[in-house]
Scaffold this motif. Structure first.
Motif, PDB file in Angstrom:
ATOM      1  N   ALA A 133      34.908  52.187  37.779  1.00 58.28           N
ATOM      2  CA  ALA A 133      34.217  51.132  38.527  1.00 58.28           C
ATOM      3  C   ALA A 133      33.949  51.523  39.975  1.00 58.28           C
ATOM      4  O   ALA A 133      34.768  52.162  40.629  1.00 58.28           O
ATOM      5  N   ASP A 134      32.798  51.105  40.473  1.00 58.07           N
ATOM      6  CA  ASP A 134      32.481  51.258  41.892  1.00 58.07           C
ATOM      7  C   ASP A 134      33.247  50.230  42.716  1.00 58.07           C
ATOM      8  O   ASP A 134      33.563  50.468  43.871  1.00 58.07           O
ATOM      9  N   ARG A 135      33.507  49.092  42.104  1.00 60.26           N
ATOM     10  CA  ARG A 135      34.230  48.027  42.788  1.00 60.26           C
ATOM     11  C   ARG A 135      35.176  47.378  41.788  1.00 60.26           C
ATOM     12  O   ARG A 135      34.805  47.133  40.646  1.00 60.26           O
ATOM     13  N   LYS A 136      36.394  47.077  42.237  1.00 64.91           N
ATOM     14  CA  LYS A 136      37.396  46.457  41.377  1.00 64.91           C
ATOM     15  C   LYS A 136      38.069  45.324  42.118  1.00 64.91           C
ATOM     16  O   LYS A 136      38.465  45.473  43.254  1.00 64.91           O
ATOM     17  N   ASP A 137      38.174  44.195  41.455  1.00 61.70           N
ATOM     18  CA  ASP A 137      38.904  43.059  42.002  1.00 61.70           C
ATOM     19  C   ASP A 137      39.877  42.566  40.946  1.00 61.70           C
ATOM     20  O   ASP A 137      39.457  42.246  39.839  1.00 61.70           O
ATOM     21  N   VAL A 138      41.138  42.524  41.299  1.00 62.77           N
ATOM     22  CA  VAL A 138      42.148  41.951  40.422  1.00 62.77           C
ATOM     23  C   VAL A 138      42.596  40.660  41.084  1.00 62.77           C
ATOM     24  O   VAL A 138      43.084  40.675  42.214  1.00 62.77           O
ATOM     25  N   VAL A 139      42.390  39.556  40.397  1.00 59.57           N
ATOM     26  CA  VAL A 139      42.745  38.258  40.954  1.00 59.57           C
ATOM     27  C   VAL A 139      43.879  37.685  40.106  1.00 59.57           C
ATOM     28  O   VAL A 139      43.700  37.395  38.932  1.00 59.57           O
ATOM     29  N   ASN A 140      45.031  37.562  40.714  1.00 52.84           N
ATOM     30  CA  ASN A 140      46.205  37.017  40.040  1.00 52.84           C
ATOM     31  C   ASN A 140      46.327  35.529  40.321  1.00 52.84           C
ATOM     32  O   ASN A 140      45.631  34.985  41.177  1.00 52.84           O
ATOM     33  N   ILE A 141      47.223  34.863  39.628  1.00 49.90           N
ATOM     34  CA  ILE A 141      47.416  33.426  39.832  1.00 49.90           C
ATOM     35  C   ILE A 141      47.905  33.139  41.261  1.00 49.90           C
ATOM     36  O   ILE A 141      47.566  32.119  41.839  1.00 49.90           O
ATOM     37  N   ARG A 142      48.675  34.079  41.807  1.00 48.40           N
ATOM     38  CA  ARG A 142      49.121  33.975  43.195  1.00 48.40           C
ATOM     39  C   ARG A 142      48.778  35.274  43.921  1.00 48.40           C
ATOM     40  O   ARG A 142      48.762  36.339  43.325  1.00 48.40           O
ATOM     41  N   ASP A 143      48.525  35.156  45.220  1.00 48.75           N
ATOM     42  CA  ASP A 143      48.187  36.340  46.002  1.00 48.75           C
ATOM     43  C   ASP A 143      49.436  37.111  46.410  1.00 48.75           C
ATOM     44  O   ASP A 143      50.552  36.766  46.002  1.00 48.75           O
ATOM     45  N   LYS A 144      49.263  38.144  47.211  1.00 50.84           N
ATOM     46  CA  LYS A 144      50.384  39.002  47.615  1.00 50.84           C
ATOM     47  C   LYS A 144      51.438  38.258  48.421  1.00 50.84           C
ATOM     48  O   LYS A 144      52.579  38.691  48.513  1.00 50.84           O
ATOM     49  N   ASP A 145      51.078  37.101  48.988  1.00 49.63           N
ATOM     50  CA  ASP A 145      52.034  36.286  49.737  1.00 49.63           C
ATOM     51  C   ASP A 145      52.659  35.193  48.873  1.00 49.63           C
ATOM     52  O   ASP A 145      53.394  34.343  49.381  1.00 49.63           O
TER      53      ASP A 145
END
Length: 196
Positions: A133-145
């Motif tokens: 992929a040229d661009r990748k987004d992984v979106v989880n139920i909660r962010d890194k915080d």
């Protein structure tokens, strides 16, 4: 494209319904239903835009609208839990995705290829797609915080409730894009990062 034709149709049906009944689209662009080219899973608007549903393994060869080849290919929930237990099946589906479906595009025109879904196994098609992929987004139920990534839809209370009643391995796979195998964590999938 999805793991089956029925699921692919389920994913394209909302677009068909909007084109049939959305008053704003009809007012701005006129009626879009094209007689003779308007079936579930394969429809062409009067403005000559085509949407076609394809299930994994089906033949997309020759896909085109007149001389125009596909310029957007979207894979959605292409992997299944059961198939991910067998590397040979994943190899076969990956080969089909690249050879048959992506192969329908025109080399001379830009093509957008999108993969949507969870990283449900250490080896799955969407994990392989991340490598290219040229661009990748992984979106989880909660962010890194540790905060809900979509608080207007998923409140902290709702998230806590769901996570409290399912096993850790399911939490990781379904909500954190982190497949757990034999009691060990595969990758630490954090917000906005896909595996190298």
């Amino acid at each position: 494209a999805s793991n089956s034709f029925d699921n692919a149709v389920r994913l394209t049906t909302p677009y068909k319904i909007q084109l049939e009944s959305n008053r704003r689209i009809i007012y701005d662009y006129g009626p879009q239903v094209s007689l003779g080219n308007w079936t579930d899973g394969d429809f062409t608007t009067r403005s000559n835009f085509t949407i076609r549903s394809i299930g994994a393994g089906q033949s997309p060869r020759g896909a085109r609208n007149e001389e125009v080849r596909p310029d957007i290919i979207c894979f959605d929930d292409f992997d299944t839990d059961e198939e991910c237990l067998n590397g040979d099946i994943i190899d076969k589906k990956w080969k089909w995705a690249n050879d048959a479906l992506i192969g329908t595009r025109s080399i001379s025109e830009p093509t957008t290829i999108v993969w949507n879904g969870n990283l449900i196994a250490e080896d799955c098609c969407i994990m392989r797609a991340c490598e290219y992929a040229d661009r990748k987004d992984v979106v989880n139920i909660r962010d890194k915080d540790g905060v809900s990534t979509w608080p207007t839809k998923n409140t902290e209370e709702h998230i806590d409730r769901v996570l409290s009643i399912i096993p850790y391995s399911t939490q990781q796979k379904e909500y954190y894009n982190n497949p757990v195998s034999e009691g060990k964590v595969f990758k630490d999938m954090t917000w906005g990062n896909c595996p190298p």
